[in-house]
Design a protein around this motif. Sequence first.
Motif, PDB file in Angstrom:
ATOM      1  N   UNK A  58       0.850  -1.198   0.000  1.00  0.00           N
ATOM      2  CA  UNK A  58       0.000   0.000   0.000  1.00  0.00           C
ATOM      3  C   UNK A  58       0.882   1.244   0.000  1.00  0.00           C
ATOM      4  N   UNK A  59       0.644   2.139  -0.970  1.00  0.00           N
ATOM      5  CA  UNK A  59       1.442   3.363  -1.092  1.00  0.00           C
ATOM      6  C   UNK A  59       0.688   4.603  -0.611  1.00  0.00           C
ATOM      7  N   UNK A  64      -5.785   2.384   2.859  1.00  0.00           N
ATOM      8  CA  UNK A  64      -6.555   2.005   1.672  1.00  0.00           C
ATOM      9  C   UNK A  64      -7.749   1.162   2.080  1.00  0.00           C
ATOM     10  N   UNK A  65      -8.919   1.466   1.505  1.00  0.00           N
ATOM     11  CA  UNK A  65     -10.126   0.687   1.787  1.00  0.00           C
ATOM     12  C   UNK A  65     -10.165  -0.570   0.920  1.00  0.00           C
ATOM     13  N   UNK A  79      -9.867  -2.335   5.730  1.00  0.00           N
ATOM     14  CA  UNK A  79      -8.870  -1.363   5.295  1.00  0.00           C
ATOM     15  C   UNK A  79      -7.469  -1.914   5.508  1.00  0.00           C
ATOM     16  N   UNK A  80      -6.519  -1.291   4.845  1.00  0.00           N
ATOM     17  CA  UNK A  80      -5.101  -1.638   4.971  1.00  0.00           C
ATOM     18  C   UNK A  80      -4.329  -0.385   5.336  1.00  0.00           C
ATOM     19  N   UNK A  81      -3.320  -0.525   6.149  1.00  0.00           N
ATOM     20  CA  UNK A  81      -2.475   0.609   6.534  1.00  0.00           C
ATOM     21  C   UNK A  81      -1.413   0.873   5.482  1.00  0.00           C
ATOM     22  N   UNK A 113     -11.415  -5.998  -3.161  1.00  0.00           N
ATOM     23  CA  UNK A 113     -10.659  -5.340  -4.220  1.00  0.00           C
ATOM     24  C   UNK A 113      -9.978  -4.078  -3.707  1.00  0.00           C
ATOM     25  N   UNK A 114      -8.838  -3.738  -4.322  1.00  0.00           N
ATOM     26  CA  UNK A 114      -8.124  -2.492  -4.035  1.00  0.00           C
ATOM     27  C   UNK A 114      -7.727  -1.856  -5.363  1.00  0.00           C
TER      28      UNK A 114
END
Length: 133
Positions: A58-59, A64-65, A79-81, A113-114
């Motif tokens: 994740x950038x 990011x959801x 979510x992701x950090x 999905x992201x």
Amino acid sequence: MTAIRTRRPARRAAVRVAAAAFAVAALTAVAPAQAAAPAKAAPSTAAAAAPAKPYGTVTARSGLNLRAYPSTDSSVKGSLRYNAQVGLVCKVRAQDIAGNDLWYLVRDSRKVWVPARYVAATGYVKYCKDVQM
């Protein structure tokens, strides 16, 4: 009083010698266990460092959801950090996010999905039409 003063340094020296002997014995007993510990910990550390390829990092600084479908209109499932690493299954072309219309299906028990705009992929990610799910 002179006799008492001469005994105290002797006691202190005896205590120091005993403490040093104890420390040496403790280090000798612990050293083989510590030497073996990194060999056991190394595989789990390497496995925790990054998931199997392909994976993404994740950038987005704010995180990011995870979405139910490849669209910002779909519900958020988690979510992701920032800097989190996540396994990727495949990619599709869907909603355009800041000039990037690719979305990644995350390797997870749920199908989430992201957007590829905020994920740096490592390894080749196939299109979903080429992957059996």
